[in-house]
Design a protein around this motif. Sequence first.
Motif, mmCIF file in Angstrom:
data_model
loop_
_atom_site.group_PDB
_atom_site.id
_atom_site.type_symbol
_atom_site.label_atom_id
_atom_site.label_comp_id
_atom_site.label_asym_id
_atom_site.label_seq_id
_atom_site.Cartn_x
_atom_site.Cartn_y
_atom_site.Cartn_z
ATOM 1 N N THR A 102 -14.531 58.943 -36.142
ATOM 2 C CA THR A 102 -15.826 59.398 -35.655
ATOM 3 C C THR A 102 -16.052 58.896 -34.245
ATOM 4 O OG1 THR A 102 -18.216 59.417 -36.089
ATOM 5 C CG2 THR A 102 -17.061 57.369 -36.584
ATOM 6 N N ALA A 104 -25.560 65.680 -39.484
ATOM 7 C CA ALA A 104 -25.705 64.572 -40.428
ATOM 8 C C ALA A 104 -25.624 65.041 -41.874
ATOM 9 C CB ALA A 104 -27.029 63.847 -40.173
ATOM 10 N N LYS A 135 -19.601 59.842 -32.385
ATOM 11 C CA LYS A 135 -21.043 59.608 -32.447
ATOM 12 C C LYS A 135 -21.648 59.968 -33.808
ATOM 13 C CE LYS A 135 -21.758 58.067 -28.269
ATOM 14 N NZ LYS A 135 -20.389 57.615 -28.044
ATOM 15 N N THR A 136 -20.882 60.562 -34.707
ATOM 16 C CA THR A 136 -21.395 60.868 -36.040
ATOM 17 C C THR A 136 -21.591 59.575 -36.813
ATOM 18 O OG1 THR A 136 -20.248 62.996 -36.050
ATOM 19 C CG2 THR A 136 -20.995 62.136 -38.176
ATOM 20 N N ARG A 137 -22.797 59.344 -37.313
ATOM 21 C CA ARG A 137 -23.128 58.067 -37.944
ATOM 22 C C ARG A 137 -22.538 57.963 -39.348
ATOM 23 N NH1 ARG A 137 -26.146 54.651 -35.448
ATOM 24 N NH2 ARG A 137 -27.174 55.284 -33.517
ATOM 25 N N THR A 165 -21.900 65.328 -43.203
ATOM 26 C CA THR A 165 -20.938 64.235 -43.028
ATOM 27 C C THR A 165 -20.198 63.919 -44.315
ATOM 28 O OG1 THR A 165 -22.308 63.274 -41.280
ATOM 29 C CG2 THR A 165 -20.635 61.866 -42.261
ATOM 30 N N GLY A 199 -23.504 55.518 -41.990
ATOM 31 C CA GLY A 199 -24.359 54.467 -42.498
ATOM 32 C C GLY A 199 -23.930 54.038 -43.882
ATOM 33 N N ASP A 225 -21.660 51.023 -32.754
ATOM 34 C CA ASP A 225 -22.962 50.908 -33.422
ATOM 35 C C ASP A 225 -23.276 52.102 -34.317
ATOM 36 O OD1 ASP A 225 -23.080 51.596 -30.427
ATOM 37 O OD2 ASP A 225 -24.880 52.594 -31.144
ATOM 38 N N VAL A 226 -22.392 53.107 -34.358
ATOM 39 C CA VAL A 226 -22.616 54.258 -35.243
ATOM 40 C C VAL A 226 -22.171 53.978 -36.678
ATOM 41 C CG1 VAL A 226 -22.420 55.927 -33.363
ATOM 42 C CG2 VAL A 226 -20.388 55.326 -34.697
ATOM 43 N N VAL A 227 -21.518 52.845 -36.911
ATOM 44 C CA VAL A 227 -20.998 52.523 -38.237
ATOM 45 C C VAL A 227 -21.704 51.284 -38.781
ATOM 46 C CG1 VAL A 227 -18.948 51.928 -39.587
ATOM 47 C CG2 VAL A 227 -18.739 53.474 -37.627
ATOM 48 N N ASP A 228 -22.052 51.312 -40.066
ATOM 49 C CA ASP A 228 -22.591 50.125 -40.729
ATOM 50 C C ASP A 228 -21.414 49.204 -41.048
ATOM 51 O OD1 ASP A 228 -23.533 48.245 -42.699
ATOM 52 O OD2 ASP A 228 -25.268 49.537 -43.022
#
Length: 326
Positions: free
Chosen positions: A54, A39, A56-58, A42, A60, A81-84
């Motif tokens: 990506t 994290a 699983k790398t978030r 990133t 946000g 769901d890993v992306v805002d």
Amino acid sequence: MNSSPEIVVLDGATLNPGDNPWDAVAALGPLTVHDRTPAGLTVERAQGAPVVLTNKTRLGADVIAALPELRYIGVLATGYDVVDLAAAGARGIPVCNVPGYGTESVAQFVVAQMLAMTRRVELHDSQVRGGEWNRCGEFTFWSTPQVELAGLTLGVVGFGGIGRRVAELGLALGMRVLAHAPRPKAPIESALFGFTGLEELFEYSDVVTLHCPLTAENDAFVNAALLGRMRPGSYLVNTARGRLVNETDLAQALHSGRLAGAALDVLAVEPPDPANPLLAAPNCLITPHMAWASLTARKRLMAIAADNVRMFLGGAAQNVVNKKFL
């Protein structure tokens, strides 16, 4: 947009562990692939790249805000769901996923999970190698109930491509199928198929399998109340998202003997915390988020991910999951 933008993959090790080259993506622009990205790195690794992929790398809101050159986010999966999505949409950045690539792979894995719980093939192989067949003195033996799937009721929660395919395979095995979908879906033309409410599905199914995305509304919705509706001796399968299940409640249902088994390819935290109660629960099969990972499915994923980028560069983004925010 430059026709040859820099493309950065933040976590490519699972999609290509060595057998699934990035050639189709590399053909679209200068490519940097990181096996995985902590994290804290990133922003540094994605800095300056208009196109970021990506798994699983978030990504946000804070990360997206720190990347002024970012113009496109590709998710190397169906779930996103890993992306805002709202933060990306506010910047006019499309977020594109890869639907449909794993339908056959995941559906077949669900059947494997059901058979693993009801026939326990590997357990009996181990017992044969340990001498138990010789000691029993008969031409046959079994140490667990041998359960036929034909005639049982399969409950499918979520009826997208994977849920529908699982239902079709259940019907092919001679099972009755109940399905639940929050929005209208076309039924399967079979006298053994029907839609029903969520509580009724849990109450009348012998096997319940989850195939819905994770949302704020359904986080941990498979809880003690729903599990308490399940028939004694029934089974739960989850290849969707681990957080759909309240893991403490499921562990208690397994310890109590109300459920005959659970087969989980996903957990709330992956890899699992050593304190996860399911690790010590009886009759609980846990696999390492691998239902999607056949080579055929991963090749399909790679091809669609590359096509998503190509379409975006051509001005016609496809598989956009944040349209309402753009």
